[in-house]
Design an enzyme around this catalytic site. Sequence first.
Site, PDB file in Angstrom:
ATOM      1  N   ASP A 133       0.888  -1.099   0.101  1.00 30.69           N
ATOM      2  CA  ASP A 133      -0.042   0.004   0.163  1.00 30.69           C
ATOM      3  C   ASP A 133       0.748   1.106   0.071  1.00 30.69           C
ATOM      4  O   ASP A 133       2.128   0.927   0.237  1.00 30.69           O
ATOM      5  CB  ASP A 133      -0.940   0.198   1.133  1.00 30.69           C
ATOM      6  CG  ASP A 133      -0.153   0.122   2.617  1.00 30.69           C
ATOM      7  OD1 ASP A 133       0.839   0.024   2.601  1.00 30.69           O
ATOM      8  OD2 ASP A 133      -1.062  -0.252   3.662  1.00 30.69           O
ATOM      9  N   SER A 134       0.323   2.384  -0.136  1.00 29.37           N
ATOM     10  CA  SER A 134       1.217   3.734  -0.359  1.00 29.37           C
ATOM     11  C   SER A 134       1.536   4.326   0.907  1.00 29.37           C
ATOM     12  O   SER A 134       2.131   5.110   1.015  1.00 29.37           O
ATOM     13  CB  SER A 134       0.349   4.484  -1.055  1.00 29.37           C
ATOM     14  OG  SER A 134      -0.758   5.173  -0.174  1.00 29.37           O
ATOM     15  N   GLY A 135       0.973   3.771   1.997  1.00 28.19           N
ATOM     16  CA  GLY A 135       1.192   4.378   3.566  1.00 28.19           C
ATOM     17  C   GLY A 135       0.255   5.308   3.816  1.00 28.19           C
ATOM     18  O   GLY A 135       0.010   5.698   4.989  1.00 28.19           O
ATOM     19  N   GLY A 136      -0.568   5.689   2.755  1.00 26.05           N
ATOM     20  CA  GLY A 136      -1.701   6.822   3.059  1.00 26.05           C
ATOM     21  C   GLY A 136      -2.474   6.207   4.198  1.00 26.05           C
ATOM     22  O   GLY A 136      -3.179   7.012   4.994  1.00 26.05           O
ATOM     23  N   PHE A 137      -3.069   5.123   4.169  1.00 26.12           N
ATOM     24  CA  PHE A 137      -4.062   4.492   4.985  1.00 26.12           C
ATOM     25  C   PHE A 137      -3.646   4.591   6.499  1.00 26.12           C
ATOM     26  O   PHE A 137      -4.022   5.088   7.264  1.00 26.12           O
ATOM     27  CB  PHE A 137      -4.677   3.201   4.544  1.00 26.12           C
ATOM     28  CG  PHE A 137      -5.837   2.892   5.509  1.00 26.12           C
ATOM     29  CD1 PHE A 137      -6.839   3.314   5.288  1.00 26.12           C
ATOM     30  CD2 PHE A 137      -5.546   2.015   6.287  1.00 26.12           C
ATOM     31  CE1 PHE A 137      -8.032   2.782   6.287  1.00 26.12           C
ATOM     32  CE2 PHE A 137      -6.565   1.264   7.353  1.00 26.12           C
ATOM     33  CZ  PHE A 137      -7.783   2.001   7.250  1.00 26.12           C
ATOM     34  N   ASP A 171      -2.839   8.359  -1.529  1.00 21.64           N
ATOM     35  CA  ASP A 171      -4.044   9.046  -1.471  1.00 21.64           C
ATOM     36  C   ASP A 171      -4.464   9.230   0.022  1.00 21.64           C
ATOM     37  O   ASP A 171      -3.752   9.211   0.701  1.00 21.64           O
ATOM     38  CB  ASP A 171      -5.302   7.952  -1.913  1.00 21.64           C
ATOM     39  CG  ASP A 171      -5.239   6.653  -1.006  1.00 21.64           C
ATOM     40  OD1 ASP A 171      -4.144   6.203  -0.477  1.00 21.64           O
ATOM     41  OD2 ASP A 171      -6.253   6.294  -0.958  1.00 21.64           O
ATOM     42  N   GLN A 199     -11.476   7.212  -4.647  1.00 24.66           N
ATOM     43  CA  GLN A 199     -12.004   7.669  -3.425  1.00 24.66           C
ATOM     44  C   GLN A 199     -13.346   8.317  -3.567  1.00 24.66           C
ATOM     45  O   GLN A 199     -13.918   7.851  -4.555  1.00 24.66           O
ATOM     46  CB  GLN A 199     -11.165   8.676  -2.717  1.00 24.66           C
ATOM     47  CG  GLN A 199      -9.862   7.858  -2.216  1.00 24.66           C
ATOM     48  CD  GLN A 199      -9.958   7.303  -1.001  1.00 24.66           C
ATOM     49  OE1 GLN A 199     -10.946   7.177  -0.191  1.00 24.66           O
ATOM     50  NE2 GLN A 199      -9.010   6.414  -0.535  1.00 24.66           N
ATOM     51  N   GLY A 242     -10.971   3.611   0.873  1.00 30.26           N
ATOM     52  CA  GLY A 242     -11.996   4.744   1.670  1.00 30.26           C
ATOM     53  C   GLY A 242     -12.967   3.783   2.022  1.00 30.26           C
ATOM     54  O   GLY A 242     -14.136   4.571   2.806  1.00 30.26           O
ATOM     55  N   ASP A 262      -7.828  -7.901   0.454  1.00 32.57           N
ATOM     56  CA  ASP A 262      -7.033  -8.055   1.490  1.00 32.57           C
ATOM     57  C   ASP A 262      -7.687  -7.759   2.889  1.00 32.57           C
ATOM     58  O   ASP A 262      -8.528  -6.752   2.877  1.00 32.57           O
ATOM     59  CB  ASP A 262      -5.705  -7.013   1.474  1.00 32.57           C
ATOM     60  CG  ASP A 262      -6.042  -5.637   1.926  1.00 32.57           C
ATOM     61  OD1 ASP A 262      -6.690  -4.933   0.972  1.00 32.57           O
ATOM     62  OD2 ASP A 262      -5.829  -5.519   2.901  1.00 32.57           O
ATOM     63  N   CYS A 313     -12.370 -28.874   7.198  1.00 31.53           N
ATOM     64  CA  CYS A 313     -11.233 -28.151   6.842  1.00 31.53           C
ATOM     65  C   CYS A 313     -10.084 -29.335   6.618  1.00 31.53           C
ATOM     66  O   CYS A 313      -9.898 -29.940   7.609  1.00 31.53           O
ATOM     67  CB  CYS A 313     -10.999 -26.815   7.895  1.00 31.53           C
ATOM     68  SG  CYS A 313      -9.424 -26.408   7.369  1.00 31.53           S
ATOM     69  N   CYS A 336      -6.829 -28.261   6.496  1.00 30.20           N
ATOM     70  CA  CYS A 336      -5.682 -27.754   6.857  1.00 30.20           C
ATOM     71  C   CYS A 336      -4.982 -28.639   8.097  1.00 30.20           C
ATOM     72  O   CYS A 336      -5.536 -29.405   8.588  1.00 30.20           O
ATOM     73  CB  CYS A 336      -5.963 -26.281   7.281  1.00 30.20           C
ATOM     74  SG  CYS A 336      -6.110 -26.034   9.285  1.00 30.20           S
ATOM     75  N   CYS A 340      -6.591 -28.687  11.558  1.00 28.45           N
ATOM     76  CA  CYS A 340      -7.565 -29.622  11.600  1.00 28.45           C
ATOM     77  C   CYS A 340      -7.436 -30.994  11.571  1.00 28.45           C
ATOM     78  O   CYS A 340      -8.005 -31.837  12.064  1.00 28.45           O
ATOM     79  CB  CYS A 340      -8.754 -29.000  10.872  1.00 28.45           C
ATOM     80  SG  CYS A 340      -9.494 -27.456  11.007  1.00 28.45           S
ATOM     81  N   HIS A 368      -5.170 -21.850  10.553  1.00 34.88           N
ATOM     82  CA  HIS A 368      -6.287 -22.387  10.152  1.00 34.88           C
ATOM     83  C   HIS A 368      -7.210 -21.205   9.546  1.00 34.88           C
ATOM     84  O   HIS A 368      -7.673 -21.437   8.467  1.00 34.88           O
ATOM     85  CB  HIS A 368      -6.944 -22.784  11.638  1.00 34.88           C
ATOM     86  CG  HIS A 368      -8.663 -23.108  11.169  1.00 34.88           C
ATOM     87  ND1 HIS A 368      -9.223 -24.180  10.139  1.00 34.88           N
ATOM     88  CD2 HIS A 368      -9.553 -22.156  11.448  1.00 34.88           C
ATOM     89  CE1 HIS A 368     -10.393 -23.554  10.116  1.00 34.88           C
ATOM     90  NE2 HIS A 368     -10.817 -22.805  10.822  1.00 34.88           N
TER      91      HIS A 368
HETATM   92 ZN   LIG Z   1      -8.499 -25.978   9.601  1.00 30.23          ZN
END
Ligand SMILES: [Zn+2]
Length: 413
Positions: A89-93, A143, A242, A269, A319, A357, A359, A362, A388
């Site tokens: 990210d740009s750092g803005g947030f 931004d 935005q 935003g 994300d 699941c 994974c 699990c 998990h």
């Molecule tokens: Zn799992």
Amino acid sequence: MEFQVEARAGEARGGRLHTPHGEIETPVFMPVGTAGTVKAVSQDILEELGVQILLGNTYHLYLRPGVEIVRQVGGLHGFMAWPRAILTDSGGFQVFSLNELRKVTEEGVTFRSHLDGSSHFFSPESAMAAQIGLGADIVMAFDECTEYPADRSRTQASMDLTLRWAARSKKYFEEHKHEVPWAGNARVGTATLGCPVERSSNALDSGASSEGERSGLRPDGQPRAALPTSSEQTQSLFGIVQGGMDLALRKESAERTIEIGFPGYAIGGLSVGEPRERTREVVEATLEHLPADKPRYLMGVGTPEEIAEYASLGVDMMDCVLPTRAARHGLLFTSQGKISIKQARYAQDAGPLDPNCACRVCQRYSRAYLRHLYASNEVLAQVLNTIHNLSFYLDTMRRVRHSIRLGEESRFL
Ligand SMILES: [Zn+2]
């Protein structure tokens, strides 16, 4: 960077995004690796989980360890030994969310470090320079994240500023993109590790550099400026739409951002405190105005149900810190709903966390054990819970992609 839409189901798209560090199947969920680490999980496990791209935060990496150190050790790919794609990210947030004392001018933002209170300045140009030094595959225009709530004139002024900053971001990026740590050496796969260009003889050592040397990619001693070659791949800069919660301003922001011209567009935003229904409404209204042949990135959402829903609306990239942050608080997403593993009811539960699941957590551990680890404040609790939750998010997106390719509406579970 190329992007192909290969399948559609309703508004949803199944696509393929080609980056200098590998191909990404979309829609994709990107785990957040704030400070060069997805908290509690090592990179080899992230690879095994099928993470195609992860996110780094420019603000955090700029403050610690500093962009120059990361750049010398091969950019973020080499530094964190991550061979696949990265987005920063740009750092803005973060500047806007972590700094109450920030001062915004036309030129940029002055802010204080949340670590030691020292004063810093980000402009579109310096945010681009930082992101070029970090060397992610996809970087974001600087931004202003408009606060919520904001009235129309404030939202309009903020959107106009973001548009001027987007043009400055693009100009700086175009002039400096060949300075990326891996310029001229990008290949798909692990051969991209290391920073063959900028490393001096006394630069910090890392396993990543020997990987680069073993693969014979190190053009010793050449100055960076001499390097761009015909085989050069560069980073891609995305623009950010935005416009707050105002649908007309969102349309205007989308159109004017597209006029500046980027290979991908983000919706920023949102998730700033507005009701969830409003988020969805703004996303849907904004998507309408984004080009169909470019990737669309919705920043900072959401729950497993929400990421499936946004994919069904035509979002390609998302994300969120939720799966990793919730995991560290013992909140686990499962096919049977959300579980708070700290509850006493799991103390003697010999069953797996989520019977549906596959994974490694699990498959191996009981709820009773996970509850014990959490209650005892063991480090392993954070590790297993995060593995998990990430698995659950990545599996959700895998199912969504599969449904889209079958021409079915993507849905949660
Ligand atoms: Zn799992």
